[in-house]
Design a protein around this motif. Sequence first.
Motif, PDB file in Angstrom:
ATOM      1  N   ALA A 329     -12.814  -1.993  36.148  1.00 17.20           N
ATOM      2  CA  ALA A 329     -11.483  -2.158  36.448  1.00 17.20           C
ATOM      3  C   ALA A 329     -10.947  -1.195  37.233  1.00 17.20           C
ATOM      4  CB  ALA A 329     -10.581  -2.358  35.179  1.00 17.20           C
ATOM      5  N   THR A 330     -11.687  -0.255  37.625  1.00 16.86           N
ATOM      6  CA  THR A 330     -11.272   0.941  38.307  1.00 16.86           C
ATOM      7  C   THR A 330     -11.456   0.630  39.763  1.00 16.86           C
ATOM      8  OG1 THR A 330     -12.094   2.433  36.692  1.00 16.86           O
ATOM      9  CG2 THR A 330     -11.184   3.489  38.712  1.00 16.86           C
ATOM     10  N   LEU A 331     -10.291   0.644  40.618  1.00 15.64           N
ATOM     11  CA  LEU A 331     -10.304   0.475  41.855  1.00 15.64           C
ATOM     12  C   LEU A 331     -10.844   1.620  42.811  1.00 15.64           C
ATOM     13  CD1 LEU A 331      -6.815  -1.251  42.938  1.00 15.64           C
ATOM     14  CD2 LEU A 331      -9.136  -2.381  42.692  1.00 15.64           C
ATOM     15  N   ARG A 332     -11.729   1.534  43.748  1.00 14.54           N
ATOM     16  CA  ARG A 332     -12.459   2.499  44.628  1.00 14.54           C
ATOM     17  C   ARG A 332     -12.019   2.246  46.330  1.00 14.54           C
ATOM     18  NH1 ARG A 332     -17.033   5.642  43.344  1.00 14.54           N
ATOM     19  NH2 ARG A 332     -18.392   4.954  45.171  1.00 14.54           N
ATOM     20  N   PHE A 333     -11.687   3.298  47.045  1.00 13.69           N
ATOM     21  CA  PHE A 333     -11.461   2.847  48.239  1.00 13.69           C
ATOM     22  C   PHE A 333     -12.061   3.985  48.998  1.00 13.69           C
ATOM     23  CE2 PHE A 333      -7.721   1.329  45.940  1.00 13.69           C
ATOM     24  CZ  PHE A 333      -7.423   0.285  46.785  1.00 13.69           C
ATOM     25  N   VAL A 334     -12.772   3.695  50.032  1.00 11.53           N
ATOM     26  CA  VAL A 334     -13.265   4.899  51.137  1.00 11.53           C
ATOM     27  C   VAL A 334     -11.972   4.992  51.860  1.00 11.53           C
ATOM     28  CG1 VAL A 334     -14.762   4.896  53.171  1.00 11.53           C
ATOM     29  CG2 VAL A 334     -15.504   3.436  51.424  1.00 11.53           C
ATOM     30  N   VAL A 335     -11.636   6.379  51.894  1.00  9.02           N
ATOM     31  CA  VAL A 335     -10.582   6.866  52.734  1.00  9.02           C
ATOM     32  C   VAL A 335     -10.925   8.126  53.351  1.00  9.02           C
ATOM     33  CG1 VAL A 335      -8.866   6.465  50.975  1.00  9.02           C
ATOM     34  CG2 VAL A 335     -10.126   8.375  50.577  1.00  9.02           C
ATOM     35  N   LEU A 336     -10.026   8.407  54.357  1.00 11.24           N
ATOM     36  CA  LEU A 336     -10.687   9.667  55.117  1.00 11.24           C
ATOM     37  C   LEU A 336      -9.970  10.950  54.285  1.00 11.24           C
ATOM     38  CD1 LEU A 336      -9.910   8.662  58.554  1.00 11.24           C
ATOM     39  CD2 LEU A 336     -11.996   8.449  57.394  1.00 11.24           C
ATOM     40  N   GLU A 337     -10.627  12.157  54.530  1.00  6.93           N
ATOM     41  CA  GLU A 337      -9.943  13.225  54.253  1.00  6.93           C
ATOM     42  C   GLU A 337      -9.917  14.140  55.551  1.00  6.93           C
ATOM     43  OE1 GLU A 337     -12.282  15.435  51.065  1.00  6.93           O
ATOM     44  OE2 GLU A 337     -14.145  15.220  52.196  1.00  6.93           O
ATOM     45  N   GLY A 338      -9.925  13.522  56.648  1.00  9.70           N
ATOM     46  CA  GLY A 338      -9.703  14.083  57.951  1.00  9.70           C
ATOM     47  C   GLY A 338     -10.222  13.124  58.858  1.00  9.70           C
ATOM     48  N   LEU A 339     -10.360  13.261  60.132  1.00 10.62           N
ATOM     49  CA  LEU A 339     -10.795  12.314  61.238  1.00 10.62           C
ATOM     50  C   LEU A 339     -12.249  12.480  60.994  1.00 10.62           C
ATOM     51  CD1 LEU A 339     -10.212  10.190  63.233  1.00 10.62           C
ATOM     52  CD2 LEU A 339     -10.217  12.347  64.956  1.00 10.62           C
ATOM     53  N   ALA A 340     -13.046  11.369  60.916  1.00 16.29           N
ATOM     54  CA  ALA A 340     -14.272  11.321  60.867  1.00 16.29           C
ATOM     55  C   ALA A 340     -15.124  12.114  59.385  1.00 16.29           C
ATOM     56  CB  ALA A 340     -15.080  11.909  62.242  1.00 16.29           C
ATOM     57  N   ARG A 341     -14.036  12.105  58.580  1.00 12.18           N
ATOM     58  CA  ARG A 341     -14.563  12.568  57.228  1.00 12.18           C
ATOM     59  C   ARG A 341     -14.249  11.787  56.158  1.00 12.18           C
ATOM     60  NH1 ARG A 341     -11.366  17.788  57.061  1.00 12.18           N
ATOM     61  NH2 ARG A 341     -12.312  18.024  55.196  1.00 12.18           N
ATOM     62  N   PRO A 342     -15.021  10.583  55.845  1.00 11.34           N
ATOM     63  CA  PRO A 342     -15.084   9.612  54.884  1.00 11.34           C
ATOM     64  C   PRO A 342     -15.211  10.144  53.477  1.00 11.34           C
ATOM     65  CG  PRO A 342     -16.966   9.054  56.214  1.00 11.34           C
ATOM     66  CD  PRO A 342     -16.282  10.335  57.008  1.00 11.34           C
ATOM     67  N   THR A 343     -14.526   9.813  52.471  1.00  6.17           N
ATOM     68  CA  THR A 343     -14.760  10.254  51.206  1.00  6.17           C
ATOM     69  C   THR A 343     -14.310   9.122  50.317  1.00  6.17           C
ATOM     70  OG1 THR A 343     -14.307  11.648  49.446  1.00  6.17           O
ATOM     71  CG2 THR A 343     -12.664  11.383  50.843  1.00  6.17           C
ATOM     72  N   ARG A 344     -14.364   9.354  48.951  1.00  7.88           N
ATOM     73  CA  ARG A 344     -13.982   8.168  48.128  1.00  7.88           C
ATOM     74  C   ARG A 344     -12.770   8.388  47.206  1.00  7.88           C
ATOM     75  NH1 ARG A 344     -18.712   8.826  49.662  1.00  7.88           N
ATOM     76  NH2 ARG A 344     -19.875   7.169  50.259  1.00  7.88           N
ATOM     77  N   LEU A 345     -11.883   7.559  47.098  1.00  5.50           N
ATOM     78  CA  LEU A 345     -10.865   7.650  46.022  1.00  5.50           C
ATOM     79  C   LEU A 345     -10.927   6.600  45.218  1.00  5.50           C
ATOM     80  CD1 LEU A 345      -8.112   9.535  46.109  1.00  5.50           C
ATOM     81  CD2 LEU A 345      -7.064   7.515  47.161  1.00  5.50           C
ATOM     82  N   THR A 346     -10.938   7.260  43.753  1.00  4.52           N
ATOM     83  CA  THR A 346     -11.410   6.517  42.740  1.00  4.52           C
ATOM     84  C   THR A 346     -10.048   6.331  42.054  1.00  4.52           C
ATOM     85  OG1 THR A 346     -13.882   6.994  42.763  1.00  4.52           O
ATOM     86  CG2 THR A 346     -12.838   5.672  40.579  1.00  4.52           C
ATOM     87  N   GLY A 347      -9.577   5.112  41.413  1.00  4.72           N
ATOM     88  CA  GLY A 347      -8.452   4.904  40.529  1.00  4.72           C
ATOM     89  C   GLY A 347      -7.190   5.741  40.939  1.00  4.72           C
ATOM     90  N   PRO A 348      -7.035   5.359  42.097  1.00  7.64           N
ATOM     91  CA  PRO A 348      -5.790   6.202  42.574  1.00  7.64           C
ATOM     92  C   PRO A 348      -4.390   5.660  41.662  1.00  7.64           C
ATOM     93  CG  PRO A 348      -6.198   4.583  44.022  1.00  7.64           C
ATOM     94  CD  PRO A 348      -7.295   4.482  43.153  1.00  7.64           C
ATOM     95  N   ASP A 349      -3.306   6.518  41.737  1.00  7.90           N
ATOM     96  CA  ASP A 349      -2.170   6.137  41.048  1.00  7.90           C
ATOM     97  C   ASP A 349      -1.367   4.912  41.534  1.00  7.90           C
ATOM     98  OD1 ASP A 349       0.393   6.228  40.103  1.00  7.90           O
ATOM     99  OD2 ASP A 349       0.774   8.540  40.408  1.00  7.90           O
ATOM    100  N   PRO A 350      -1.195   4.048  40.430  1.00  9.66           N
ATOM    101  CA  PRO A 350      -0.784   2.628  41.020  1.00  9.66           C
ATOM    102  C   PRO A 350       0.542   2.968  41.968  1.00  9.66           C
ATOM    103  CG  PRO A 350      -1.335   2.729  38.502  1.00  9.66           C
ATOM    104  CD  PRO A 350      -1.393   4.122  39.120  1.00  9.66           C
TER     105      PRO A 350
END
Length: 367
Positions: A329-350
């Motif tokens: 049920a946990t949402l996961r997103f590919v996000v950036l932590e800077g330009l050209a620096r992708p990472t994942r964000l799991t279960g962000p605050d609604p």
Amino acid sequence: MTTASQVHARVPVRAEHEYDVLIGTDLLAELPALVGEAARVFLMHPPSLSARAREVAGTLTEAGYQVVTEELPDGEQAKTAETAARCWASLGRAAFTRTDVVIGLGGGATTDLAGFVAATWLRGVRVIQVPTTLLAMVDAAVGGKTGINTAEGKNLVGAFHSPSAVVCDLTWLRMLDAVDLRAGMAEVIKCGFIADPRILELVESDPEAALVPDGPVLTELVERAVRVKAEVVSADLKESSLREVLNYGHTFGHAIELHEGFRWRHGEAVAVGMVFVAELAHRAGLIDAELAERHRHVLDLVGLPTRYRAGTWDALRTAMSRDKKTRGATLRFVVLEGLARPTRLTGPDPALLEASYAAISEGSDDD
Ligand SMILES: NC(=O)c1ccc[n+]([C@@H]2O[C@H](COP(=O)([O-])OP(=O)(O)OC[C@H]3O[C@@H](n4cnc5c(N)ncnc54)[C@H](O)[C@@H]3O)[C@@H](O)[C@H]2O)c1
């Protein structure tokens, strides 16, 4: 008289076997050498490319190959078990052997089906992909993911089957609808944000030139985007953690596609999806407001949408939690932590998710 082919770049992809993605203009003449040892060629194409498919078949016949041409239903309609079965029947009638070659000439729907038919016939024959849309050149035809849809959903049946070559002839893009060219540009811009910022600079400095089908700017953009995909795929053939970065903007994008009953083009949905995850990353403290805004700016420059209807959050949230890439049920997103620096964000605050949605909703002042 055939025009001399001009190979601008050859990008290597290291998969189960190594293959090249050729990028250039008038590349038809390259095909016989790529087909090589085979006796028969099975050429699959949509109705919109019938005349061009005849030219391709002519070139291959002249080179001594027996060509069987299969006209498919248009676009997504081709990606069905029925069409695949029709192709298997044609292959059977033509006594197609393990050393023969399938060619997928068309957009991503055609290359997905051609790859799937090649993967399944005699447990795998060679496929040469000749993508004719921008999306297929920079995404669908490169990487070896093949598949068809079922009544229950898109791409539910498929196989990993890398092509033996990919031929990106930019002259094909002259015939393509401007809307489809723009939609493909979303995947190019995605590669700019996750890995190659020069892509963003090229679009920003001359957006009109970036959309000239076989102009020098689009040629460089295609090469750069293919290199990004090739590097990711070479490092991670099957879809695990590294390859996941290619899904930047796709989780929210898929939710829009689903909510719109697939009437939006994939690239348009991904464009809005990227602005959404940029807002999310900003709110999660990972990127500054300027980088989030750059998403809106560059997508806007090529005419891609950056906003979505207000009042649809609950439906989109539900669609995202059903996405096949979601774990539990946990949402996961590919996000950036800077330009050209992708990472994942799991279960962000609604609350962050809702605020990000509010920021991209039509009618919000967050311009
Ligand atoms: N396998 C992968 O990794 C991968 C990645 C991304 C997308 N895809 C798949 O790609 C598909 C979408 O690809 P698409 O956007 O290319 O759509 P598409 O294949 O449906 O092509 C869009 C339309 O353009 C027409 N067309 C194709 N080339 C043309 C040309 N040069 N001139 C004029 N018309 C032309 C087609 O007949 C079709 O009507 C989806 O099925 C998606 O699932 C696969």
